[in-house]
Design a protein around this motif. Structure first.
Motif, PDB file in Angstrom:
ATOM      1  N   VAL A   1     -11.620   2.849 -16.665  1.00 16.14           N
ATOM      2  CA  VAL A   1     -11.335   2.459 -15.155  1.00 16.14           C
ATOM      3  C   VAL A   1      -9.564   2.197 -14.605  1.00 16.14           C
ATOM      4  CG1 VAL A   1     -12.112   1.151 -13.386  1.00 16.14           C
ATOM      5  CG2 VAL A   1     -13.362   1.520 -14.517  1.00 16.14           C
TER       6      VAL A   1
ATOM      7  N   ALA B   1      -4.480   4.227 -13.111  1.00 12.47           N
ATOM      8  CA  ALA B   1      -2.702   4.434 -13.379  1.00 12.47           C
ATOM      9  C   ALA B   1      -2.511   5.900 -13.666  1.00 12.47           C
ATOM     10  CB  ALA B   1      -2.278   4.146 -14.811  1.00 12.47           C
TER      11      ALA B   1
ATOM     12  N   ILE C   1      -4.159   8.420 -11.992  1.00 12.72           N
ATOM     13  CA  ILE C   1      -4.110   8.636 -11.046  1.00 12.72           C
ATOM     14  C   ILE C   1      -2.487   8.731  -9.496  1.00 12.72           C
ATOM     15  CG2 ILE C   1      -5.107   8.462  -8.087  1.00 12.72           C
ATOM     16  CD1 ILE C   1      -7.770   7.685  -9.480  1.00 12.72           C
ATOM     17  N   MET C   2      -1.860   7.129  -9.722  1.00 11.74           N
ATOM     18  CA  MET C   2      -0.574   6.324  -9.178  1.00 11.74           C
ATOM     19  C   MET C   2       0.856   7.545  -9.703  1.00 11.74           C
ATOM     20  SD  MET C   2      -2.089   3.691  -7.850  1.00 11.74           S
ATOM     21  CE  MET C   2      -3.335   1.785  -8.812  1.00 11.74           C
TER      22      MET C   2
ATOM     23  N   PHE D   1       0.986  10.723  -7.927  1.00 15.11           N
ATOM     24  CA  PHE D   1       2.892  10.293  -7.255  1.00 15.11           C
ATOM     25  C   PHE D   1       4.102  10.161  -7.032  1.00 15.11           C
ATOM     26  CE2 PHE D   1      -1.946  10.210  -5.270  1.00 15.11           C
ATOM     27  CZ  PHE D   1      -1.918  10.868  -4.116  1.00 15.11           C
ATOM     28  N   ALA D   2       3.979   9.231  -8.399  1.00 15.76           N
ATOM     29  CA  ALA D   2       5.624   9.155  -8.606  1.00 15.76           C
ATOM     30  C   ALA D   2       5.896  10.158  -9.394  1.00 15.76           C
ATOM     31  CB  ALA D   2       5.150   8.245  -9.833  1.00 15.76           C
TER      32      ALA D   2
ATOM     33  N   ALA E   1      -2.609  13.861  -2.105  1.00 16.01           N
ATOM     34  CA  ALA E   1      -3.751  12.779  -1.529  1.00 16.01           C
ATOM     35  C   ALA E   1      -4.387  12.950  -0.811  1.00 16.01           C
ATOM     36  CB  ALA E   1      -2.443  11.466  -0.279  1.00 16.01           C
TER      37      ALA E   1
ATOM     38  N   VAL F   1      -8.532  12.191  -2.048  1.00 18.47           N
ATOM     39  CA  VAL F   1      -9.128  11.605  -0.982  1.00 18.47           C
ATOM     40  C   VAL F   1     -10.947  12.744  -1.025  1.00 18.47           C
ATOM     41  CG1 VAL F   1     -10.663  11.301   1.101  1.00 18.47           C
ATOM     42  CG2 VAL F   1      -7.802  10.198  -0.082  1.00 18.47           C
TER      43      VAL F   1
ATOM     44  N   CYS G   1     -12.814  13.090  -4.052  1.00 21.78           N
ATOM     45  CA  CYS G   1     -13.558  11.355  -4.277  1.00 21.78           C
ATOM     46  C   CYS G   1     -15.294  11.581  -3.233  1.00 21.78           C
ATOM     47  CB  CYS G   1     -12.899  10.392  -3.566  1.00 21.78           C
ATOM     48  SG  CYS G   1     -11.956  10.179  -4.680  1.00 21.78           S
TER      49      CYS G   1
ATOM     50  N   LEU H   1      -4.769   0.383  -1.312  1.00 27.17           N
ATOM     51  CA  LEU H   1      -4.709  -0.025  -2.893  1.00 27.17           C
ATOM     52  C   LEU H   1      -5.115  -1.115  -3.046  1.00 27.17           C
ATOM     53  CD1 LEU H   1      -3.571   1.025  -5.137  1.00 27.17           C
ATOM     54  CD2 LEU H   1      -1.442  -0.031  -4.864  1.00 27.17           C
TER      55      LEU H   1
ATOM     56  N   HIS I   1     -12.643  -2.176  -8.251  1.00 22.05           N
ATOM     57  CA  HIS I   1     -12.208  -1.535  -9.473  1.00 22.05           C
ATOM     58  C   HIS I   1     -12.466  -2.366 -10.128  1.00 22.05           C
ATOM     59  CE1 HIS I   1     -10.773   2.428  -9.302  1.00 22.05           C
ATOM     60  NE2 HIS I   1     -11.882   2.814  -9.032  1.00 22.05           N
TER      61      HIS I   1
ATOM     62  N   ASP J   1     -11.416   5.057  -6.059  1.00 29.59           N
ATOM     63  CA  ASP J   1     -10.371   5.812  -6.399  1.00 29.59           C
ATOM     64  C   ASP J   1      -9.610   6.952  -5.074  1.00 29.59           C
ATOM     65  OD1 ASP J   1     -10.636   5.601  -9.156  1.00 29.59           O
ATOM     66  OD2 ASP J   1     -11.323   7.649  -8.925  1.00 29.59           O
ATOM     67  N   ALA J   2     -10.461   6.871  -4.234  1.00 22.03           N
ATOM     68  CA  ALA J   2     -10.105   7.221  -2.869  1.00 22.03           C
ATOM     69  C   ALA J   2      -9.321   6.383  -1.468  1.00 22.03           C
ATOM     70  CB  ALA J   2     -11.759   7.283  -1.987  1.00 22.03           C
TER      71      ALA J   2
ATOM     72  N   ILE K   1      -6.783   4.363  -3.313  1.00 19.64           N
ATOM     73  CA  ILE K   1      -6.153   4.456  -4.086  1.00 19.64           C
ATOM     74  C   ILE K   1      -5.175   5.390  -3.535  1.00 19.64           C
ATOM     75  CG2 ILE K   1      -5.039   4.874  -6.400  1.00 19.64           C
ATOM     76  CD1 ILE K   1      -6.803   3.627  -7.657  1.00 19.64           C
ATOM     77  N   MET K   2      -5.876   6.379  -3.225  1.00 18.87           N
ATOM     78  CA  MET K   2      -4.917   7.960  -2.857  1.00 18.87           C
ATOM     79  C   MET K   2      -4.780   7.650  -1.414  1.00 18.87           C
ATOM     80  SD  MET K   2      -6.133   9.830  -5.329  1.00 18.87           S
ATOM     81  CE  MET K   2      -7.932  10.282  -5.764  1.00 18.87           C
ATOM     82  N   GLY K   3      -5.479   6.594  -0.454  1.00 10.85           N
ATOM     83  CA  GLY K   3      -5.751   6.889   0.630  1.00 10.85           C
ATOM     84  C   GLY K   3      -3.963   6.601   1.364  1.00 10.85           C
TER      85      GLY K   3
ATOM     86  N   PHE L   1      -1.703   6.933  -0.458  1.00 14.64           N
ATOM     87  CA  PHE L   1      -0.473   7.795  -0.046  1.00 14.64           C
ATOM     88  C   PHE L   1      -0.114   8.778   1.310  1.00 14.64           C
ATOM     89  CE2 PHE L   1      -0.933   6.190  -4.236  1.00 14.64           C
ATOM     90  CZ  PHE L   1       0.406   5.476  -4.700  1.00 14.64           C
ATOM     91  N   ALA L   2      -1.387   9.158   1.369  1.00 13.03           N
ATOM     92  CA  ALA L   2      -1.372   9.677   2.304  1.00 13.03           C
ATOM     93  C   ALA L   2      -1.539   8.730   3.606  1.00 13.03           C
ATOM     94  CB  ALA L   2      -3.386  10.334   2.713  1.00 13.03           C
TER      95      ALA L   2
ATOM     96  N   ALA M   1       3.811   3.981  -5.814  1.00  7.10           N
ATOM     97  CA  ALA M   1       3.703   4.767  -7.242  1.00  7.10           C
ATOM     98  C   ALA M   1       3.737   3.814  -8.264  1.00  7.10           C
ATOM     99  CB  ALA M   1       3.736   6.168  -7.339  1.00  7.10           C
TER     100      ALA M   1
ATOM    101  N   GLY N   1       1.823   0.860  -8.371  1.00  6.25           N
ATOM    102  CA  GLY N   1       0.003   0.829  -8.983  1.00  6.25           C
ATOM    103  C   GLY N   1       0.743   1.037 -10.637  1.00  6.25           C
ATOM    104  N   VAL N   2       1.228   1.905 -10.967  1.00  2.85           N
ATOM    105  CA  VAL N   2       0.854   1.704 -12.064  1.00  2.85           C
ATOM    106  C   VAL N   2       1.248   0.625 -13.342  1.00  2.85           C
ATOM    107  CG1 VAL N   2       2.264   2.779 -14.524  1.00  2.85           C
ATOM    108  CG2 VAL N   2       1.599   4.690 -12.569  1.00  2.85           C
TER     109      VAL N   2
END
Lengths: 333, 333
Positions: free
Chosen positions: A110, A115, A117-118, A121-122, A145, A149, A152, B77, B84, B114-115, B117-119, B121-122, B145, B148-149
């Motif tokens: 998990v 990590a 996914i993040m 973006f980095a 992004a 979504v 998902c 995030l 998770h 996941d959604a 987390i992506m949300g 960045f959007a 980002a 987040g890592v």
């Protein structure tokens, strides 16, 4: 200059560079999350999404170097999503070796997926160091992004369709357009943005990606019935065992009589032993001619994808994208 | 104008606006992932990270409206990461009601996390629509980002320390600086960037966030021993039951004699029934005076955090940040 025969083989120059760059960015030392990320990324899969991003950028006049971090980034997102998929499905094998969850357990799977996914973006933001303008990169962040979504949303929808052979082709198509198509579209759209493509080029490449995504997933769904499990690297029984109404199953359901439909519904309900369910599905696929119909529809999506490219000037990037479309529905894994 | 007494109460004007805006962006209709995301986000938690982002932006002369989407984004995030976390720990309660995984199952919990987390960045990219320049937003994407890592690195490290009462305070501090501190730093740094703060202001706010994060997590670790389970909304036994070497446990271990250390190691090894393990820890906390020492260290981090703010002009945003530091180590939940 024409593109080499197989854009998905490691001999292809863009793919060879992507592979080399991916390896060099994920050395085998490092702390736990890094090491598990490396395990999820290497040995590399097809690197299809990075290839799409780079070749889309090149198709609108952009370069390789400057979009490279973003290209590898979409692979991070893809890999992270697969790591999480395997947590959800409890699959033990992927690409012929233990999945991250099988090898490291749920917690590490998990967290490493997150990590990765993040990390995407980095990586996209890092393209600023290659001289790409911030507004293009920010647009790419937004596009990716949203693609994430949508991915998902597609996964959640897949779960809703699970076990239901009667869910209908339309809902299936919506689902795969999200689950698989979204990141294909995101990769091509981001490539078009990073390469400086105008609105027409962005639209053409996004349309191409939409059809490519459908073709790719349809072909993927066909693999358990047309390819050896050793080639796909995951058990051919997995889709049926997990009750997934895949493309050939739904094509068969449309063509089936009442008894055959009943057999399909039962097979996907999870009450039979996995090999029996698989055989039951296979019999209806044969009797209804669904496999051939599914292959034809897949080829039609490939043709649509290539048609979209006609909007673009005939560059080498464009030729590679066309070749990707051909190979996406003609692969063994 | 001074800040109201409790910046973490819904009566605080910034928090009231954040709450209202969060609610309006997550209406109760919508598809599955949206509905489960809403369940994870509302009723809202403390919204501490959004508050940090907005007040950091204000502390360097920025506005509320323009950084709002990014501010809500850091909550996405955070919420995704908690969803998770609960999958990993198998915790059934959070904020006094069923966790997402308990209510919807592993598949939906993984995908919704996941959604979310992506949300984030959007949402950050969306600030471009509020007129914020792309280069600032791209810098914020990069900072968040990386945060987040780092958060994931901290979670993996937490798992490595699990069950080990002898892991040592240093490793614990590194772990919480990643697991909790990273997103505090990311929120304040992103706020400083979006508000147009210079390098000095960015450094001051990031330093503030670092100490605040430590204080916050240290206090969090103290709650099972100082607060009723009803107030924290999760079982007071959870940390011990999951074998977590938390702050007071490690402070006690440093002060403990051989027999007490043995008791702590046993309690965290997971072989005792949860209530017995909790009682055993509690006895050593009492006998070593670790609770008082832990509280003192927490208060020292609060003081450090507030000292960092001295680099900034005394604005209202700055006053709220100082008040947040005070309240972070003086809360019941």
């Amino acid at each position: 200059m024409t593109a080499p025969a197989d854009p998905l083989s490691a001999a292809h120059p863009t793919l060879a560079r992507l592979l080399r760059d991916l390896e060099s960015r994920w050395p085998s030392d490092g702390e736990r999350v890094h090491r598990i990320s490396r395990y999820a990324l290497l040995p590399a899969g097809k690197l299809l999404r990075p290839l799409l991003l780079v070749e889309s950028a090149r198709a609108v006049g952009g370069g390789y170097e400057e979009s490279l971090p973003a290209a590898l980034g979409v692979e991070y997102l893809h890999a992270g999503s697969l790591v999480h998929d395997d947590v959800i499905d409890g699959d033990a094998l992927r690409r012929g070796r233990p999945t991250v969850v099988a090898r490291y357990g749920v917690a590490d799977a998990v967290v490493t997926g997150d990590a990765l996914i993040m990390g995407m973006f980095a990586a996209v933001a890092e393209c600023a160091d290659q001289g790409l303008p911030a507004d293009r990169l920010l647009d790419a962040v937004r596009v990716l992004a949203r693609a994430g979504v949508d991915l998902c949303r597609g996964q959640a929808m897949e779960a809703e369709l699970c076990g239901d052979a009667a869910c209908g082709l339309d809902r299936y198509l919506t689902m795969i357009s999200l689950k698989t198509g979204a990141l294909f579209r995101g990769s091509c759209h981001a490539g078009a943005l990073l390469g400086g493509g105008d609105a027409t080029a962005q639209r053409a490449l996004t349309g191409y990606a939409e059809h490519l995504g459908l073709a790719f997933q349809m072909h993927d769904d066909l693999l358990p019935y047309t390819s050896e499990a050793a080639a796909t690297g995951k058990s051919a029984l997995s889709d049926t065992a997990n009750g997934r109404p895949t493309f050939p199953v739904l094509m068969a359901y449309e063509r089936a009589d009442a008894a055959e439909r009943d057999a399909l519904r039962t097979a996907l309900r999870g009450t039979l032993p996995a090999p029996d369910a698989f055989d039951a599905v296979r019999r209806v696929l044969d009797s209804t001619g669904a496999l051939r119909a599914a292959r034809e529809r897949t080829r039609a999506e490939v043709a649509h994808a290539k048609n979209c490219l006609a909007e673009l000037p005939p560059t080498e990037g464009c030729a590679v994208l066309a070749a990707i479309a051909d190979f996406s529905a003609d692969r063994e894994r």
